[in-house]
Design an enzyme around this catalytic site. Sequence first.
Site, PDB file in Angstrom:
ATOM      1  N   PHE A 129      15.969 102.436 -76.907  1.00 57.96           N
ATOM      2  CA  PHE A 129      16.485 103.788 -77.102  1.00 57.96           C
ATOM      3  C   PHE A 129      17.838 103.657 -77.796  1.00 57.96           C
ATOM      4  O   PHE A 129      18.647 102.803 -77.438  1.00 57.96           O
ATOM      5  CB  PHE A 129      16.637 104.483 -75.746  1.00 57.96           C
ATOM      6  N   ASP A 198      17.015  97.964 -68.440  1.00 58.01           N
ATOM      7  CA  ASP A 198      17.036  99.417 -68.437  1.00 58.01           C
ATOM      8  C   ASP A 198      15.698  99.893 -67.867  1.00 58.01           C
ATOM      9  O   ASP A 198      14.643  99.624 -68.437  1.00 58.01           O
ATOM     10  CB  ASP A 198      17.222  99.931 -69.869  1.00 58.01           C
ATOM     11  N   TYR A 223      16.381 111.480 -63.857  1.00 55.24           N
ATOM     12  CA  TYR A 223      15.798 112.790 -64.173  1.00 55.24           C
ATOM     13  C   TYR A 223      14.392 112.703 -64.746  1.00 55.24           C
ATOM     14  O   TYR A 223      13.790 113.724 -65.064  1.00 55.24           O
ATOM     15  CB  TYR A 223      16.694 113.573 -65.135  1.00 55.24           C
ATOM     16  N   LYS A 224      13.835 111.498 -64.864  1.00 50.06           N
ATOM     17  CA  LYS A 224      12.470 111.365 -65.357  1.00 50.06           C
ATOM     18  C   LYS A 224      11.513 111.294 -64.159  1.00 50.06           C
ATOM     19  O   LYS A 224      11.267 112.293 -63.497  1.00 50.06           O
ATOM     20  CB  LYS A 224      12.358 110.138 -66.266  1.00 50.06           C
ATOM     21  N   ARG A 372       3.716 112.082 -77.557  1.00 50.01           N
ATOM     22  CA  ARG A 372       3.970 111.280 -76.357  1.00 50.01           C
ATOM     23  C   ARG A 372       3.615 112.100 -75.124  1.00 50.01           C
ATOM     24  O   ARG A 372       4.082 113.220 -74.943  1.00 50.01           O
ATOM     25  CB  ARG A 372       5.446 110.867 -76.321  1.00 50.01           C
TER      26      ARG A 372
END
Length: 398
Positions: A129, A198, A223-224, A372
């Site tokens: 990312f 990560d 938050y995922k 996605r």
Amino acid sequence: MSELGTRAEKLDASDELAGLRARFVLDDVVYLDGNSLGALPAAVPGRVEDVVRRQWGSLRIRSWDESGWWTAPERIGDRIAPLVGAAAGQIVVGDSTSVNVFKALVGAVRLAGGPHSGRDEVIVDATTFPTDGYIAESAARMTGCTLRAVTPAEVPGVLSGRTAAVLLNHVDYRTGRLHDLPGLTAAVHAAGAIAVWDLCHSAGALPVGLDAHGVDLAVGCTYKYLNGGPGSPAYLYVRRELQDRFDSPLPGWTSHADPFGMSPAYAPAEGALRGRVGTPDILSMLALEAALEVWDGVSVEAVRAKSLALTDFFLECVASYVGEGRVECVTPLAHGERGSQVALRCEDAGEVMKRLVERGVVGDFRHPDVLRFGFTPLYVGFADVERAARVLGETLAR
């Protein structure tokens, strides 16, 4: 009803995790974007109201002690710990993922000895990312190291006595590829370097095994798949054996051994508390704590089994409903190489996703041509999967 629709009903009827859906606030939308923002756990609104009206509104400053505000970063860290395979006392919650990547990577270089010891190179995942790459470049520059960007598969071949730290993603955010955390961590250690992982796209979706595999440092968002809410605080893991040597580049007052002594000289606290920086962000942190209650009694292994079943079924449905040649799966088919999402390459992917959302199927688009779909086993069912693939097929046929 189609044969696949009938199978989906049967799979949902036998799903041991199906009852967990009631722990979330959901509607009739097929929500396959939990790998960007998890759904709202039903307990959160009431808890946040209590935090605002009673803890802040009535108790005010007393809540730092009486409501447990002060110890929230380590207490909530201990709730996250079993979800990533860590014993208590090694995770603190706070700050953003980006800030924690910076703390971890600079701390890793310092643990390795840095340039003066001959370890003057930082390796970063070239497919990461973007923010991780930005932070890695800045951390390398600030510590006097050079930065080398390679794919995870290339890491073992470039490790050397110059390597100080390696920053890798457990799951590729774009393709959903699951990287070999045990093998790559072992390779990094064999070279005498520090492994930083990560976990943003793996925590809460699959077993991680931080302690079992000897990971040195790890960071992740909440938050995922952990459903902590937009912008909820991230976390930092520091392996117990390294805590007394972890030298954070952001030594804030709440990580001081005597935070209320107000000494002008910094003395780090013991343990994972060294990862703290400033005043905890209490409102979002306690919303996260409430959100994590959905995991009570839930096995990460069971979640992983359902995740693989969901993604397998989705790929089968796509193969049945979508015309040949209209999409290309870029997510590995092998279970050992797949996270909890499916990425499909598709012409005009941005427009296609817009039309899917209009028809009640929410995934997301990644530039330039990737659809996605994230599968959160706590609240996604097999009927959702069948419907998403069917709507995708109908949308592309038009």
